[in-house]
Design a protein around this motif. Structure first.
Motif, short mmCIF file in Angstrom:
data_model
loop_
_atom_site.label_atom_id
_atom_site.label_comp_id
_atom_site.label_asym_id
_atom_site.label_seq_id
_atom_site.Cartn_x
_atom_site.Cartn_y
_atom_site.Cartn_z
N SER A 1 0.82 -1.21 0.00
CA SER A 1 0.00 0.00 0.00
C SER A 1 0.86 1.26 0.00
O SER A 1 0.48 2.28 -0.60
CB SER A 1 -0.94 0.01 1.21
OG SER A 1 -0.20 -0.04 2.43
N LEU A 2 2.02 1.23 0.64
CA LEU A 2 2.91 2.38 0.64
C LEU A 2 3.44 2.64 -0.75
O LEU A 2 3.41 3.79 -1.24
CB LEU A 2 4.07 2.16 1.61
CG LEU A 2 5.20 3.21 1.55
CD1 LEU A 2 4.68 4.59 1.94
CD2 LEU A 2 6.36 2.81 2.45
N TYR A 3 3.92 1.61 -1.42
CA TYR A 3 4.52 1.79 -2.75
C TYR A 3 3.46 2.15 -3.79
O TYR A 3 3.72 2.92 -4.71
CB TYR A 3 5.29 0.53 -3.14
CG TYR A 3 6.40 0.24 -2.16
CD1 TYR A 3 7.56 1.00 -2.16
CD2 TYR A 3 6.27 -0.75 -1.19
CE1 TYR A 3 8.58 0.76 -1.23
CE2 TYR A 3 7.28 -1.00 -0.27
CZ TYR A 3 8.43 -0.24 -0.29
OH TYR A 3 9.43 -0.46 0.62
N ARG A 4 2.26 1.60 -3.62
CA ARG A 4 1.16 1.99 -4.50
C ARG A 4 0.84 3.47 -4.34
O ARG A 4 0.62 4.19 -5.32
CB ARG A 4 -0.08 1.15 -4.16
CG ARG A 4 -1.29 1.44 -5.03
CD ARG A 4 -2.47 0.59 -4.61
NE ARG A 4 -2.88 0.89 -3.25
CZ ARG A 4 -3.90 0.29 -2.63
NH1 ARG A 4 -4.57 -0.67 -3.23
NH2 ARG A 4 -4.22 0.63 -1.39
N ALA A 5 0.86 3.96 -3.10
CA ALA A 5 0.61 5.37 -2.84
C ALA A 5 1.71 6.25 -3.42
O ALA A 5 1.44 7.31 -3.98
CB ALA A 5 0.47 5.61 -1.33
N VAL A 6 2.95 5.81 -3.30
CA VAL A 6 4.08 6.58 -3.85
C VAL A 6 3.96 6.66 -5.37
O VAL A 6 4.18 7.73 -5.97
CB VAL A 6 5.42 5.93 -3.43
CG1 VAL A 6 6.58 6.55 -4.20
CG2 VAL A 6 5.64 6.09 -1.94
N ILE A 7 3.59 5.56 -6.02
CA ILE A 7 3.40 5.57 -7.47
C ILE A 7 2.27 6.52 -7.85
O ILE A 7 2.37 7.28 -8.83
CB ILE A 7 3.10 4.15 -7.98
CG1 ILE A 7 4.33 3.25 -7.80
CG2 ILE A 7 2.68 4.17 -9.45
CD1 ILE A 7 4.06 1.78 -8.04
N ALA A 8 1.20 6.52 -7.07
CA ALA A 8 0.07 7.41 -7.33
C ALA A 8 0.50 8.88 -7.24
O ALA A 8 0.09 9.72 -8.05
CB ALA A 8 -1.08 7.13 -6.36
N TYR B 1 -9.28 14.10 -6.31
CA TYR B 1 -10.43 13.20 -6.37
C TYR B 1 -9.99 11.78 -6.74
O TYR B 1 -10.45 10.79 -6.17
CB TYR B 1 -11.45 13.72 -7.39
CG TYR B 1 -12.63 12.80 -7.59
CD1 TYR B 1 -13.71 12.83 -6.71
CD2 TYR B 1 -12.67 11.91 -8.65
CE1 TYR B 1 -14.80 11.98 -6.89
CE2 TYR B 1 -13.74 11.06 -8.83
CZ TYR B 1 -14.81 11.10 -7.95
OH TYR B 1 -15.88 10.26 -8.12
N CYS B 2 -9.06 11.67 -7.71
CA CYS B 2 -8.64 10.36 -8.21
C CYS B 2 -7.73 9.62 -7.22
O CYS B 2 -7.77 8.38 -7.17
CB CYS B 2 -7.90 10.53 -9.54
SG CYS B 2 -8.95 11.05 -10.91
N THR B 3 -6.91 10.34 -6.47
CA THR B 3 -5.88 9.68 -5.67
C THR B 3 -6.12 9.74 -4.17
O THR B 3 -5.36 9.13 -3.40
CB THR B 3 -4.49 10.30 -5.95
OG1 THR B 3 -4.52 11.70 -5.62
CG2 THR B 3 -4.12 10.15 -7.41
N ALA B 4 -7.16 10.43 -3.73
CA ALA B 4 -7.36 10.60 -2.28
C ALA B 4 -7.48 9.27 -1.56
O ALA B 4 -6.97 9.10 -0.45
CB ALA B 4 -8.60 11.47 -2.02
N GLY B 5 -8.13 8.31 -2.17
CA GLY B 5 -8.31 7.02 -1.52
C GLY B 5 -7.10 6.12 -1.57
O GLY B 5 -7.08 5.06 -0.93
N ILE B 6 -6.07 6.53 -2.32
CA ILE B 6 -4.88 5.71 -2.45
C ILE B 6 -3.71 6.30 -1.66
O ILE B 6 -3.09 5.62 -0.85
CB ILE B 6 -4.48 5.58 -3.94
CG1 ILE B 6 -5.63 4.94 -4.72
CG2 ILE B 6 -3.19 4.76 -4.09
CD1 ILE B 6 -5.43 4.96 -6.21
N SER B 7 -3.42 7.57 -1.91
CA SER B 7 -2.27 8.21 -1.26
C SER B 7 -2.66 9.38 -0.38
O SER B 7 -1.82 9.95 0.31
CB SER B 7 -1.30 8.70 -2.33
OG SER B 7 -1.88 9.76 -3.07
N GLY B 8 -3.92 9.77 -0.41
CA GLY B 8 -4.34 10.98 0.28
C GLY B 8 -4.38 12.18 -0.64
O GLY B 8 -4.87 13.24 -0.27
N GLY B 9 -3.83 12.02 -1.86
CA GLY B 9 -3.88 13.10 -2.85
C GLY B 9 -3.11 14.33 -2.44
O GLY B 9 -3.61 15.44 -2.55
#
Length: 285
Positions: free
Chosen positions: A34-41, A94-102
Motif C-alpha cells: 500500500s505504501l509503494y502503490r501510494a508513492v506511485i500514485a 479526487y482520483c488519488t485521495a483514496g490511495i495516497s491521500g492526494g
C-alpha cells in the motif's frame, strides 16, 4: 471514530475521538504494498499536474505573443491558467485521495507530517516521488513543445520584475497557508464524523484554494505554493533566474504549511476531548 449519542431535545449527535497520531517512524510500512502503490500514485499525479498546467502556461504565452502572430489578450489568460492549476488539483485529488491521500505537493505532505498524519518514511517517499513526477511532467512538455519551451520561459517560477524578495516570500507563505489550511479543514476527521458529505466534497475546496491563490500571486511569483512544481520546472528549464529565486519556492511553502498545521491543530482543533462539547454547544445555538 464516532458513535451516535443522545443529545439535547432528543436529537442524535455523534461522539468523536481523535484517531491516534501516526508513528513518527514506522519501518513496518516499508514491507507494505500500500505504501509503494501510494508513492506511485503521487508520482503519476504530479507528472500529470505539471504536464497539463505547464502546457497551459506556454500555450497562453504563444497565443498572446504579438511578435509571433498572436493577439493581445489571446489565449486563456491568467484566469484560464488559474483554472488549469485549480482544476487539475481538483481532478487529481479526487482520483488519488483514496490511495495516497492526494497530496501532490511536498508542502501539503510536510504540513500533514507535522500534524502526525503521515510518518517520516511516507513523507520522504512522497516528496521524492512528487519531485520526480514534476521533472518528468515538465520533461514531456519540453519534448512536445521543444520549439517554444525555452522561448516562453518553460513554465518556471521566478520573482517578477518590480517585486522584492520579501514580497515574493510573503506571497508564497500566505498562498501555501491558504492551501494547507483548506486541506486540513476539508479532510478533518471530526467533520467527516459529523457531516457525511464532507469527504465527497473535499477535492472541491482544495482545487478552489489553488485557483484563488493563483489569481492573487501569478503576477508576483508565477505562483509556486508547491515546491515540486517549482523544482521540476527549474530542473528542465535550467536557467539562472529561476535557480536564483528557487529557495523562495521551498522556504515559503514550508513555512506556510507549518503555520497552517499549527493553526489548525492547536488553535482551531485544540484537542479531541473538546470536540463533543463544542459540537453540542454549536447545536444549541
Amino acid at each position: 471514530m464516532a458513535k451516535d449519542v443522545g443529545g439535547p431535545d432528543g436529537f442524535q449527535t455523534r461522539d468523536y475521538e481523535d484517531p491516534p497520531p501516526t508513528p513518527f517512524f514506522d519501518a513496518e510500512e516499508l514491507t507494505k504494498w500500500s505504501l509503494y502503490r501510494a508513492v506511485i500514485a503521487e508520482f503519476v499525479a504530479t507528472l500529470l499536474f505539471l504536464y497539463v498546467t505547464v502546457l497551459t502556461v506556454i500555450g497562453y504565452k504563444i497565443q498572446s505573443d504579438t511578435k509571433a502572430g498572436g493577439v493581445d489578450c489571446g489565449g486563456v489568460g491568467i484566469l484560464g491558467i488559474a483554472w488549469a492549476f485549480g482544476g487539475m488539483i481538483f481532478i487529481l485529488v479526487y482520483c488519488t485521495a483514496g490511495i495516497s491521500g492526494g497530496h501532490i505537493n511536498p508542502a501539503v505532505t510536510f504540513g500533514l507530517f507535522l500534524a502526525r498524519k503521515v510518518s517520516l518514511i511516507r513523507a520522504v517517499l512522497y516528496m521524492v516521488a512528487q519531485c520526480l513526477g514534476a521533472i518528468c511532467g515538465v520533461g514531456f512538455v519540453k519534448a512536445f513543445q521543444s520549439s517554444h519551451y525555452v522561448n516562453y520561459g518553460g513554465g518556471a517560477n521566478f520573482l517578477a520584475d518590480g517585486y522584492n524578495t520579501g514580497t515574493g516570500l510573503a506571497a508564497e507563505i500566505i498562498g501555501t497557508f491558504v492551501l494547507v489550511y483548506t486541506v486540513f479543514s476539508a479532510t478533518d476527521p471530526k467533520r467527516n464524523a459529523r457531516d457525511s458529505h464532507v469527504p465527497v466534497l473535499a477535492p472541491l475546496p482544495i482545487g478552489f484554494a489553488v485557483f484563488m491563490v493563483h489569481l492573487a500571486t501569478i503576477p508576483i511569483t508565477g505562483t509556486g505554493i508547491n515546491p515540486a512544481r517549482s523544482f521540476g520546472a527549474a530542473v528542465i528549464f535550467n536557467k539562472s533566474k529561476p535557480w536564483d529565486d528557487h529557495w523562495i519556492f521551498w522556504v515559503g511553502p514550508f513555512i506556510g504549511a507549518a503555520i497552517a498545521a499549527f493553526y489548525h491543530q492547536f488553535v482551531l482543533r485544540a484537542s479531541g476531548s473538546k470536540s463533543l462539547g463544542s459540537f453540542r454547544s454549536a447545536a444549541n445555538v
